[in-house]
Design a protein around this motif. Structure first.
Motif, short mmCIF file in Angstrom:
data_model
loop_
_atom_site.label_atom_id
_atom_site.label_comp_id
_atom_site.label_asym_id
_atom_site.label_seq_id
_atom_site.Cartn_x
_atom_site.Cartn_y
_atom_site.Cartn_z
N MET A 152 0.80 -1.21 0.00
CA MET A 152 0.00 0.00 0.00
C MET A 152 0.84 1.27 0.00
O MET A 152 0.32 2.33 -0.26
N SER A 153 2.12 1.15 0.26
CA SER A 153 2.95 2.36 0.32
C SER A 153 3.09 3.04 -1.04
O SER A 153 3.35 4.22 -1.09
N ASP A 154 2.91 2.31 -2.13
CA ASP A 154 3.03 2.89 -3.46
C ASP A 154 1.68 3.19 -4.09
O ASP A 154 1.57 3.37 -5.30
N LEU A 155 0.65 3.30 -3.27
CA LEU A 155 -0.71 3.48 -3.76
C LEU A 155 -0.87 4.68 -4.69
O LEU A 155 -1.49 4.57 -5.73
N ASP A 156 -0.29 5.81 -4.36
CA ASP A 156 -0.42 7.01 -5.18
C ASP A 156 0.82 7.28 -6.03
O ASP A 156 1.06 8.40 -6.44
N ARG A 157 1.58 6.25 -6.31
CA ARG A 157 2.81 6.39 -7.08
C ARG A 157 2.58 5.92 -8.52
O ARG A 157 1.74 5.08 -8.79
N MET A 158 3.37 6.48 -9.44
CA MET A 158 3.23 6.16 -10.86
C MET A 158 4.55 5.70 -11.44
O MET A 158 5.61 6.20 -11.07
N ARG A 159 4.46 4.76 -12.38
CA ARG A 159 5.63 4.32 -13.11
C ARG A 159 6.02 5.42 -14.10
O ARG A 159 5.22 6.29 -14.42
N PRO A 160 7.27 5.40 -14.59
CA PRO A 160 7.73 6.47 -15.47
C PRO A 160 6.83 6.73 -16.68
O PRO A 160 6.59 7.89 -17.03
N ALA A 161 6.34 5.69 -17.32
CA ALA A 161 5.47 5.88 -18.50
C ALA A 161 4.18 6.60 -18.13
O ALA A 161 3.66 7.41 -18.91
N GLN A 162 3.66 6.32 -16.94
CA GLN A 162 2.45 7.00 -16.48
C GLN A 162 2.73 8.47 -16.22
O GLN A 162 1.91 9.34 -16.54
N VAL A 163 3.88 8.76 -15.64
CA VAL A 163 4.28 10.15 -15.40
C VAL A 163 4.37 10.89 -16.74
O VAL A 163 3.80 11.97 -16.90
N ALA A 164 5.07 10.31 -17.70
CA ALA A 164 5.25 10.96 -19.00
C ALA A 164 3.90 11.22 -19.66
O ALA A 164 3.68 12.30 -20.22
N ALA A 165 3.00 10.26 -19.60
CA ALA A 165 1.68 10.43 -20.22
C ALA A 165 0.90 11.55 -19.54
O ALA A 165 0.28 12.38 -20.21
N ARG A 166 0.93 11.59 -18.22
CA ARG A 166 0.20 12.63 -17.49
C ARG A 166 0.78 14.02 -17.73
O ARG A 166 0.05 15.00 -17.85
N VAL A 167 2.09 14.10 -17.82
CA VAL A 167 2.73 15.38 -18.11
C VAL A 167 2.37 15.81 -19.53
O VAL A 167 1.94 16.94 -19.75
N GLU A 168 2.53 14.91 -20.48
CA GLU A 168 2.27 15.26 -21.88
C GLU A 168 0.82 15.69 -22.09
O GLU A 168 0.54 16.57 -22.89
N ASN A 169 -0.10 15.11 -21.35
CA ASN A 169 -1.52 15.49 -21.46
C ASN A 169 -1.77 16.95 -21.09
O ASN A 169 -2.78 17.51 -21.46
N GLN A 170 -0.84 17.54 -20.35
CA GLN A 170 -1.02 18.91 -19.89
C GLN A 170 -0.15 19.92 -20.63
O GLN A 170 -0.12 21.09 -20.27
N LEU A 171 0.53 19.45 -21.68
CA LEU A 171 1.43 20.31 -22.45
C LEU A 171 1.02 20.37 -23.92
O LEU A 171 0.42 19.42 -24.43
N PRO A 172 1.39 21.44 -24.61
CA PRO A 172 1.11 21.52 -26.04
C PRO A 172 2.20 20.83 -26.88
O PRO A 172 2.17 20.86 -28.10
N PHE A 173 3.18 20.20 -26.21
CA PHE A 173 4.26 19.52 -26.91
C PHE A 173 4.49 18.14 -26.30
O PHE A 173 3.93 17.80 -25.26
N ARG A 174 5.28 17.35 -26.96
CA ARG A 174 5.56 15.98 -26.54
C ARG A 174 6.47 15.94 -25.31
O ARG A 174 7.32 16.81 -25.12
N PHE A 175 6.27 14.89 -24.51
CA PHE A 175 7.11 14.65 -23.35
C PHE A 175 7.34 13.15 -23.27
O PHE A 175 6.44 12.38 -22.98
#
Length: 104
Positions: A1-24
């Motif tokens: 349960m300690s990693d409940l709100d944690r994301m793998r690198p690909a998830q981070v990149a996808a979430r960041v890119e969703n909020q940008l007008p350019f690729r991440f």
């Protein structure tokens, strides 16, 4: 349960890119950012648990990242100008349908 709100690198990149007008990219921008920002130890060096904005996950044998890391990324490179300043190159802009509703 300690990693409940944690994301793998690909998830981070996808979430960041969703909020940008350019690729991440997970393999390009994300790696450069955690290395340059020193938010976690380099692979194979020292204590893998001594990290900032992430925790080491033994099950995946990789780091999982926090929402705070996403916020830091967006603060550091969230505009074209900030991206240029951080990476020293032009961002790869999204085109037409590739731009998310959040970034539009």
């Amino acid at each position: 349960m300690s990693d409940l709100d944690r994301m793998r690198p690909a998830q981070v990149a996808a979430r960041v890119e969703n909020q940008l007008p350019f690729r991440f990219s997970v393999y390009n921008e994300h790696v450069t950012m955690w290395k340059r920002s020193r938010v976690r130890p380099a692979k194979g060096s020292g204590d893998p648990y001594a990290a900032r904005y992430c925790t080491y996950n033994e099950a995946f044998n990789e780091y999982v990242y926090t929402q705070a890391w996403i916020k830091k990324i967006l603060k550091e490179i969230g505009t074209v100008e900030k991206y240029r300043a951080f990476f020293g190159r032009e961002p790869r802009m999204k085109t037409g349908a590739a731009v998310s509703k959040e970034a539009a």
